[in-house]
Scaffold this active site. Structure first.
Site, mmCIF file in Angstrom:
data_model
loop_
_atom_site.group_PDB
_atom_site.id
_atom_site.type_symbol
_atom_site.label_atom_id
_atom_site.label_comp_id
_atom_site.label_asym_id
_atom_site.label_seq_id
_atom_site.Cartn_x
_atom_site.Cartn_y
_atom_site.Cartn_z
ATOM 1 N N SER A 139 -2.904 -13.734 -71.147
ATOM 2 C CA SER A 139 -2.683 -12.232 -71.319
ATOM 3 C C SER A 139 -2.185 -12.054 -69.732
ATOM 4 O O SER A 139 -2.602 -12.476 -68.660
ATOM 5 C CB SER A 139 -4.215 -11.499 -71.552
ATOM 6 O OG SER A 139 -4.100 -10.236 -71.123
ATOM 7 N N TYR A 152 -13.096 -10.750 -70.653
ATOM 8 C CA TYR A 152 -11.619 -11.409 -71.431
ATOM 9 C C TYR A 152 -10.909 -11.942 -70.257
ATOM 10 O O TYR A 152 -9.990 -12.763 -70.563
ATOM 11 C CB TYR A 152 -11.178 -9.985 -71.991
ATOM 12 C CG TYR A 152 -9.795 -10.335 -72.709
ATOM 13 C CD1 TYR A 152 -9.929 -11.049 -73.935
ATOM 14 C CD2 TYR A 152 -8.873 -9.722 -72.284
ATOM 15 C CE1 TYR A 152 -8.425 -11.097 -74.606
ATOM 16 C CE2 TYR A 152 -7.580 -9.810 -72.504
ATOM 17 C CZ TYR A 152 -7.407 -10.534 -73.857
ATOM 18 O OH TYR A 152 -6.034 -10.780 -74.471
#
Length: 263
Positions: A139, A152
């Protein structure tokens, strides 16, 4: 028999888009996702409409045992894996002080432990089917310090670093390792709504999962090491190196304040 692409988190969103992308390229599939997530229906659809062989496993990847079950299933059914796609992931939920301990551990187990262990367990299979490849879904959050995405972002930073190092190790074995770092993806109704609340630049960085899947699979087949999809995302990577930290902090704070309180 033709080899297979194994995709985790394959029942919805980006994983589903990649399953369809591989199938459209005439690749057999082994799909893995949570129980009762629509995986069986997707598998039947792909098998009937796109005419490729599909196996599916309904497993909770927050359990270490699930990785061993996948490995055993492949061995027992004599399935040759040419491509491994580590897509399954647990997204962010809020400020660190508000997160449940078990939720934090689940993020780490799914985002870090599972792709690491699954790669290790399937490595001989991949070597036997070289030239083969691993596609790890990271990501843009792996490059930026973002409130509400602390765990995350940390897990994705691990996956990015792990993939880049592993790519160097496995090159001699004919196993490529590709890491893709998308920004926002319109994968669910909630995320579509959340993405629309963001600023103009952030909204422009958001991709549809089908477009991102095409980019990801192309990168894997071309044996690229890292891909940041989307022109705006590439620009953001450059700006991150140029802008002072105080400006980046203000921009990040402005975007975070636009999110719903429950995010």
């Amino acid at each position: 028999m033709k080899p297979y692409a194994l995709i985790t988190g394959a029942s919805q969103g980006f994983g589903k888009a990649m399953a369809l992308e591989f199938a459209q390229r005439n690749m057999n599939l082994v799909l893995v996702a949570l129980p009762n997530s629509g995986l069986s229906e997707l598998s039947i659809f792909i098998k009937q409409i796109l005419i490729v062989d599909v196996h599916y496993l309904e497993l909770d990847l927050s359990s270490i045992e699930s990785s061993y079950k996948i490995s055993s299933y492949l061995e027992n059914n004599n399935l040759s894996i040419k491509y491994l796609v580590n897509n399954a992931g647990v997204l962010s939920r809020g400020f660190f002080t508000e997160l449940d301990d078990n939720y934090i551990l689940k993020q780490i187990e799914v985002n870090v432990t599972t792709p690491t262990l699954l790669t290790k367990l399937l490595l001989n299979n991949l070597r036997n089917n070289a030239p083969s490849g691993i596609l790890n879904i990271s990501s843009m959050a792996s490059f930026f310090a973002l409130p509400k995405k602390q765990v995350y972002g940390g897990t994705k930073a691990y996956l990015t670093s792990f993939s880049r190092s592993l790519a160097k190790e496995l090159k001699q074995d004919g196993v490529s390792v590709t890491i893709i770092c998308p920004g926002g993806l319109n994968t669910t109704t909630r995320l579509c709504y959340q993405n629309r609340l963001m600023g103009w630049i952030t909204r422009q960085s958001v991709l549809n999962p089908e477009d991102a899947a095409t980019i990801a699979v192309d990168a894997l087949l071309k044996r690229k090491t890292m891909v940041v999809p989307g022109f705006i995302n590439k620009c953001l990577m450059i700006l991150d190196k140029l802008l002072p930290e105080i400006i980046k902090d203000k921009l990040a704070e402005r975007e975070i304040n636009k999110l719903p309180a429950s995010t």
